[in-house]
Scaffold this active site. Structure first.
Site, PDB file in Angstrom:
ATOM      1  N   ASP A  51      14.033   5.330  -1.449  1.00 60.40           N
ATOM      2  CA  ASP A  51      12.786   5.069  -0.744  1.00 60.40           C
ATOM      3  C   ASP A  51      11.921   6.333  -0.892  1.00 60.40           C
ATOM      4  O   ASP A  51      12.410   7.379  -1.333  1.00 60.40           O
ATOM      5  CB  ASP A  51      13.146   4.811   0.729  1.00 60.40           C
ATOM      6  N   ASP A  53       8.526   7.381   1.373  1.00 66.56           N
ATOM      7  CA  ASP A  53       8.001   7.983   2.605  1.00 66.56           C
ATOM      8  C   ASP A  53       9.110   8.243   3.611  1.00 66.56           C
ATOM      9  O   ASP A  53       9.870   7.338   3.974  1.00 66.56           O
ATOM     10  CB  ASP A  53       6.957   7.045   3.246  1.00 66.56           C
ATOM     11  N   GLU A  98       8.488  -1.075  13.996  1.00 68.12           N
ATOM     12  CA  GLU A  98       9.281  -0.871  12.774  1.00 68.12           C
ATOM     13  C   GLU A  98      10.618  -0.190  13.088  1.00 68.12           C
ATOM     14  O   GLU A  98      11.655  -0.529  12.518  1.00 68.12           O
ATOM     15  CB  GLU A  98       8.481  -0.015  11.767  1.00 68.12           C
ATOM     16  N   SER A 166       9.106   1.937  -2.953  1.00 68.78           N
ATOM     17  CA  SER A 166       8.346   2.305  -1.762  1.00 68.78           C
ATOM     18  C   SER A 166       7.394   1.217  -1.289  1.00 68.78           C
ATOM     19  O   SER A 166       6.681   0.603  -2.081  1.00 68.78           O
ATOM     20  CB  SER A 166       7.544   3.575  -2.063  1.00 68.78           C
ATOM     21  N   ALA A 167       7.370   1.035   0.015  1.00 65.61           N
ATOM     22  CA  ALA A 167       6.398   0.124   0.627  1.00 65.61           C
ATOM     23  C   ALA A 167       5.081   0.866   0.873  1.00 65.61           C
ATOM     24  O   ALA A 167       4.167   0.334   1.491  1.00 65.61           O
ATOM     25  CB  ALA A 167       6.950  -0.426   1.934  1.00 65.61           C
ATOM     26  N   ASP A 240      15.369   5.637   4.777  1.00 69.37           N
ATOM     27  CA  ASP A 240      15.241   6.061   6.174  1.00 69.37           C
ATOM     28  C   ASP A 240      15.048   4.858   7.095  1.00 69.37           C
ATOM     29  O   ASP A 240      14.731   5.014   8.267  1.00 69.37           O
ATOM     30  CB  ASP A 240      14.060   7.035   6.352  1.00 69.37           C
TER      31      ASP A 240
HETATM   32  P1  TMP Z   1       8.340   3.698   2.286  1.00 72.95           P
HETATM   33  O1  TMP Z   1       8.890   2.350   1.896  1.00 72.95           O
HETATM   34  O2  TMP Z   1       8.082   4.584   1.096  1.00 72.95           O
HETATM   35  O3  TMP Z   1       9.120   4.392   3.351  1.00 72.95           O
HETATM   36  O4  TMP Z   1       6.863   3.452   2.896  1.00 72.95           O
HETATM   37  C1  TMP Z   1       6.663   2.692   4.029  1.00 72.95           C
HETATM   38  C2  TMP Z   1       6.322   3.497   5.245  1.00 72.95           C
HETATM   39  O5  TMP Z   1       4.910   3.592   5.364  1.00 72.95           O
HETATM   40  C3  TMP Z   1       6.808   2.827   6.501  1.00 72.95           C
HETATM   41  O6  TMP Z   1       7.809   3.588   7.133  1.00 72.95           O
HETATM   42  C4  TMP Z   1       5.598   2.737   7.397  1.00 72.95           C
HETATM   43  C5  TMP Z   1       4.575   3.594   6.739  1.00 72.95           C
HETATM   44  N1  TMP Z   1       3.188   3.138   6.928  1.00 72.95           N
HETATM   45  C6  TMP Z   1       2.263   4.076   7.401  1.00 72.95           C
HETATM   46  O7  TMP Z   1       2.616   5.235   7.658  1.00 72.95           O
HETATM   47  N2  TMP Z   1       0.975   3.687   7.576  1.00 72.95           N
HETATM   48  C7  TMP Z   1       0.535   2.422   7.312  1.00 72.95           C
HETATM   49  O8  TMP Z   1      -0.652   2.124   7.495  1.00 72.95           O
HETATM   50  C8  TMP Z   1       1.503   1.472   6.812  1.00 72.95           C
HETATM   51  C9  TMP Z   1       1.071   0.059   6.531  1.00 72.95           C
HETATM   52  C10 TMP Z   1       2.804   1.879   6.631  1.00 72.95           C
HETATM   53 MG    MG Z   2      10.609   5.331   4.284  1.00 72.51          MG
END
Ligand code: TMP
Ligand code: MG
Length: 308
Positions: A51, A53, A98, A166-167, A240
């Site tokens: 992942d 973030d 979340e 990554s989301a 995470d």
């Molecule tokens: P990841 O899959 O790389 O961890 O990214 C997703 C993360 O992004 C998730 O934990 C929530 C975060 N996120 C924000 O910080 N701000 C936002 O506006 C959105 C939609 C998600």
């Molecule tokens: Mg993450």
């Protein structure tokens, strides 16, 4: 002494980092057996799926939260004050959901779709310019975890594919790793990518939306394209969020999987859940020390096989 006990003693001595009090394991023996198996089959059979973030990037630095790829866009170059306020409000509403240990993934799922959809709509209204993204990343306090250079460089040197799943926002993610000089050829990325019009202005997001809890669908949809991952039967997975555990669902013929979960926030509330879900749980560890120590062990020539 059994063969397994002998091997495990040997591994404990080889990876002393695993004895730190921030490292929790439900089944230490299984972890050590998995690392041993991965070491025996070497780097040519390994792939790493991570992942981004709050896994490859830090959760906090000097007492302040580090921005995610979405939050890096919070720069007047790209979005106005009103949009900042709206995105912050959404973060304050949906982020607690979340990470809420009392809610099931099924309960969270529609709310995550809601969060991402609202934020992406707001971003599209801002007419974000592609040519300003790099500057916004440079000006942001974004930070990869300590030890990132060794992590990325080591995997590249050993020709181990690193799939970053990554989301967050792919274009921003790419810029973060490019500016940190670790966007090596072994890196593949699955993420939400921006779609710019012919003048370089954001008009949409490409493909199926990826949020924290639909990574399984994304994994299955992309698996067929990632042919270089085929035949690599060992998976080291970093995340995470419990949703990150499904990132390896597209990999076929997996022999050994080792999952590492960074428990950054709501530690006491989520500790048990994380321990029941990840093989190794790292509590408030802002570094990549443990993944690096495990990789170092896997990358050395197998030499424990006769020590039983
Ligand atoms: P990841 O899959 O790389 O961890 O990214 C997703 C993360 O992004 C998730 O934990 C929530 C975060 N996120 C924000 O910080 N701000 C936002 O506006 C959105 C939609 C998600
Ligand atoms: Mg993450």
């Amino acid at each position: 002494m059994t063969q397994t006990q002998g091997r495990n003693q040997c591994l404990s001595a080889e990876i002393p980092e695993l004895s730190k009090c921030s490292v929790l394991m439900r089944e230490r023996c299984r972890v050590e057996e998995t690392i041993y198996n991965m070491q025996q089959t070497g780097p040519e059979n390994l792939q790493v799926i991570s992942d981004f973030d709050m896994t490859l990037t830090r959760f906090a630095y000097k007492g302040k939260r580090v921005p995610t790829t979405h939050n890096i866009l919070d720069n007047r170059l790209l979005i106005d004050e009103n949009c900042t306020k709206k995105i912050k409000k959404l973060l304050n509403t949906y982020y607690p959901i979340e990470i809420d240990a009392r809610l099931s993934t099924e309960e969270k799922l529609p709310l995550m779709v809601e969060w991402w959809t609202k934020v992406h709509k707001l971003l599209m209204e801002q007419k974000i310019r592609k040519d300003l993204l790099a500057q916004a990343v440079r000006e942001s306090p974004s930070k990869l975890r300590e030890g990132y250079k060794m992590f990325f460089d080591h995997l590249a040197e050993q020709n181990v594919p690193l799939l970053i799943f990554s989301a967050g926002i792919g274009d921003v993610l790419e810029e973060v790793i490019r500016q940190n000089h670790v966007f090596h050829p072994n890196v593949n990325i699955i993420s939400n990518y921006m779609d710019f019009d012919h003048t370089g202005v954001l008009q949409a997001f490409k493909g199926q939306l990826i949020h924290t809890f639909n990574k399984r669908e994304g994994a299955l949809a992309h698996a067929a394209h990632l042919t270089e991952l085929k035949g690599r039967q060992n998976v080291l997975l970093l995340g995470d969020s419990l949703g990150d555990l499904t990132m390896a669902d597209g990999v076929s013929n997996v022999q050994n999987t080792l999952t590492i979960g960074f428990l950054n926030d709501q530690v006491e509330e989520r500790k048990e859940l994380f321990l029941n879900s990840f093989d190794i749980v790292l509590v408030k560890d802002e570094t990549l020390e443990i993944p690096n120590a495990i990789l170092k062990n896997i990358f050395r020539t197998p030499r424990c096989s006769k020590r039983t």
